[in-house]
Write an enzyme that holds these catalytic residues in place. Structure first.
Site, PDB file in Angstrom:
ATOM      1  N   GLY A  10      31.592  59.956  24.438  1.00 41.23           N
ATOM      2  CA  GLY A  10      32.230  61.221  24.781  1.00 41.23           C
ATOM      3  C   GLY A  10      31.441  62.405  24.258  1.00 41.23           C
ATOM      4  O   GLY A  10      31.005  62.412  23.103  1.00 41.23           O
ATOM      5  N   GLY A  12      32.559  65.709  24.245  1.00 41.83           N
ATOM      6  CA  GLY A  12      33.388  66.871  23.960  1.00 41.83           C
ATOM      7  C   GLY A  12      33.145  67.379  22.552  1.00 41.83           C
ATOM      8  O   GLY A  12      32.154  67.041  21.903  1.00 41.83           O
ATOM      9  N   PHE A  13      34.068  68.188  22.055  1.00 44.42           N
ATOM     10  CA  PHE A  13      33.913  68.748  20.709  1.00 44.42           C
ATOM     11  C   PHE A  13      33.819  67.661  19.653  1.00 44.42           C
ATOM     12  O   PHE A  13      32.981  67.725  18.746  1.00 44.42           O
ATOM     13  CB  PHE A  13      35.089  69.674  20.383  1.00 44.42           C
ATOM     14  CG  PHE A  13      35.020  71.012  21.063  1.00 44.42           C
ATOM     15  CD1 PHE A  13      34.048  71.939  20.707  1.00 44.42           C
ATOM     16  CD2 PHE A  13      35.917  71.351  22.052  1.00 44.42           C
ATOM     17  CE1 PHE A  13      33.975  73.169  21.331  1.00 44.42           C
ATOM     18  CE2 PHE A  13      35.855  72.579  22.684  1.00 44.42           C
ATOM     19  CZ  PHE A  13      34.879  73.495  22.323  1.00 44.42           C
ATOM     20  N   VAL A  78      31.411  54.651  31.129  1.00 44.20           N
ATOM     21  CA  VAL A  78      31.976  53.463  30.492  1.00 44.20           C
ATOM     22  C   VAL A  78      33.326  53.143  31.128  1.00 44.20           C
ATOM     23  O   VAL A  78      34.174  54.030  31.278  1.00 44.20           O
ATOM     24  CB  VAL A  78      32.118  53.675  28.971  1.00 44.20           C
ATOM     25  CG1 VAL A  78      32.908  52.543  28.333  1.00 44.20           C
ATOM     26  CG2 VAL A  78      30.737  53.786  28.330  1.00 44.20           C
ATOM     27  N   GLU A 169      46.852  81.649  29.305  1.00 44.55           N
ATOM     28  CA  GLU A 169      45.567  82.294  29.565  1.00 44.55           C
ATOM     29  C   GLU A 169      45.248  82.309  31.059  1.00 44.55           C
ATOM     30  O   GLU A 169      44.694  83.286  31.571  1.00 44.55           O
ATOM     31  CB  GLU A 169      44.467  81.589  28.776  1.00 44.55           C
ATOM     32  CG  GLU A 169      44.600  81.800  27.271  1.00 44.55           C
ATOM     33  CD  GLU A 169      43.442  81.274  26.472  1.00 44.55           C
ATOM     34  OE1 GLU A 169      43.154  81.848  25.403  1.00 44.55           O
ATOM     35  OE2 GLU A 169      42.823  80.292  26.906  1.00 44.55           O
ATOM     36  N   ASP A 299      41.517  64.209  21.276  1.00 48.91           N
ATOM     37  CA  ASP A 299      42.703  64.015  22.112  1.00 48.91           C
ATOM     38  C   ASP A 299      43.036  62.553  22.354  1.00 48.91           C
ATOM     39  O   ASP A 299      44.154  62.230  22.749  1.00 48.91           O
ATOM     40  CB  ASP A 299      42.507  64.702  23.469  1.00 48.91           C
ATOM     41  CG  ASP A 299      42.511  66.217  23.361  1.00 48.91           C
ATOM     42  OD1 ASP A 299      43.035  66.733  22.360  1.00 48.91           O
ATOM     43  OD2 ASP A 299      41.991  66.879  24.289  1.00 48.91           O
TER      44      ASP A 299
END
Length: 427
Positions: A10, A12-13, A78, A169, A299
């Site tokens: 992954g 991401g952050f 994956v 937002e 997450d």
């Protein structure tokens, strides 16, 4: 230790910060993702509303690794794994072995079993934002030639399901688009006819925020003409609108789903224990339950004892770094340390010069909060070019009231369909 191979799944952050921590330690690491870039997720809604271009918030993964010679990147989707054999399976039929694994595949939309929710537009990755950007603009083209008032109203109604940071937002950005772009680009429509509705099952907007900031956010949205339906649940979503649990129907061609997050689908295919919303069950150390060589972060992780940690970037960043540190502890035969989240505050922008946020006990609102939001997001972006381009775009938008390139390219629903066909892989 030099022969040990760590795989981080992954980009991401969480994955980014885990890779950086391992790279600084000189650990042989393989970074795997289905996309070859890291995406700055907090600004997805700006891509969706033509405030920024997709490449402005994406940064090539291999460029990030220039200063980490022991880390390599592999572009692969994956689709499964065997924790006993310590391998991951890719869609291409390859097997990726590991000694330690950090799962950071991120989240996907949680539809709560609501019929039609899976077909709504979502904002959880860059493909979502690009697909969302496309239907907004054609949706404004058709009313210029539509004579039927009911059909025209349906085309000009935007429904956002969920009043968390993403929903708020997005509503603020659409309100700015309606206020400053529609009168100039779509003069035959009239900005007052474009309707923005936020539907939230809970009692208020921005649930994690203090009461005074939630109240300010409601006031700002109301000033922008956004309709708020708090304490209202969605029963189903159809091709031409939203049906609420009380029987009311809101006719709309554009429904944006921002109501919740579950683990990415691939998490359930790794042979690891899962819990609520498909998230991987982990110990306080972030090691997956029963799998001391596997860690889960962001997450996709459900930490026992702290199940209510917010699913935000700061949690992912801190967990990614902590999991990498615990991998280093494990490699040295040292005890693992429990994860402790340090809340650095939250910020949400609601439109031009309007935002709310809190840093510790300090509550920010209005123009000051907006400037802090700008600075924080610029600092968090990766790469000097990205920061410069975003800064120039924001300055241009602020001075000219213009929201970037609004050319209609491709078909957003086709992009969503293609993404759904490929669902199940990492990233």
């Amino acid at each position: 230790m030099d022969d040990t191979r760590v795989v981080v799944l992954g980009a991401g952050f969480a994955g980014l910060h885990a890779v950086r921590r391992l790279g600084r330690a000189g650990v042989r690491t393989l970074w795997v993702d289905a996309h070859n870039y890291h995406c700055f997720l907090p600004l997805l809604y700006q891509v969706a509303t033509a405030g920024l271009e997709p490449q402005d918030i994406a940064y090539p993964a291999r460029s990030i690794l220039h200063h980490h010679p022991t880390v390599d990147f592999r572009l692969a989707r994956v689709v499964g794994g065997d924790p006993r054999a310590r391998v991951l399976d890719t869609a291409e039929g390859d097997r990726v072995p590991y000694d330690y694994l950090i799962v950071a595949v991120g989240g996907a939309a949680e539809d709560f079993g609501i019929p039609g929710a899976a077909d709504a537009f979502r904002l959880y990755d860059l493909e979502d934002a690009r697909a969302r950007r496309t239907p907004v603009l054609p949706g404004l083209q058709h009313p210029t030639t539509t004579a039927d008032p009911a059909a025209r109203a349906t085309l000009l109604t935007f429904v956002i399901v969920g009043a968390g940071a993403t929903g708020v937002e997005m509503a603020g950005a659409l309100a700015e688009f309606r206020r400053h772009v529609v009168p100039r680009d779509y003069r035959s429509i009239g900005a007052e006819t474009l309707r923005i509705v936020v539907v939230e099952a809970g009692p208020d907007v921005l649930p994690p925020y203090p009461p005074d900031l939630r109240a300010r956010a409601r006031e700002d949205l109301a000033r922008f003409g956004v309709e708020l339906r708090m304490g209202t649940k969605v029963a189903r979503i159809g091709s031409h609108g939203v049906e609420l649990t009380g029987g009311e129907r809101i006719a709309s061609e554009t429904v944006i789903w921002a109501a919740g997050i579950r683990a990415a689908a691939v998490a359930a295919r790794l042979g690891l224990p899962t819990g609520r919303s498909g998230r991987l069950r982990v110990e306080p150390t972030l090691a997956v339950v029963g799998q001391p060589a596997v860690f889960a972060v962001g997450d996709v992780a459900l930490v026992e004892g702290t199940e209510r940690l917010p699913q935000v970037a700061q949690v992912a960043i801190q967990q990614g770094e902590h999991a990498a540190a615990n991998v280093l502890h494990a490699m040295r035969g040292e005890p693992l340390e429990p994860f402790v989240y340090r809340d650095k505050g939250s910020l949400a922008t609601i439109g031009r010069s309007r935002a709310v946020g809190f840093i510790g006990r300090v509550h920010l609102r209005g123009r000051l909060a907006w400037w802090v939001w700008l600075v924080v997001h610029l600092v968090m972006l990766i790469g000097f070019r990205n920061r410069l381009v975003v800064l120039v775009n924001w300055a241009w938008n602020y001075l000219t009231y213009d929201r970037g390139l609004r050319a209609i390219i491709g078909n957003g629903r086709d992009a969503v369909a293609e993404k759904q066909r490929a669902a199940g892989g990492s990233g």
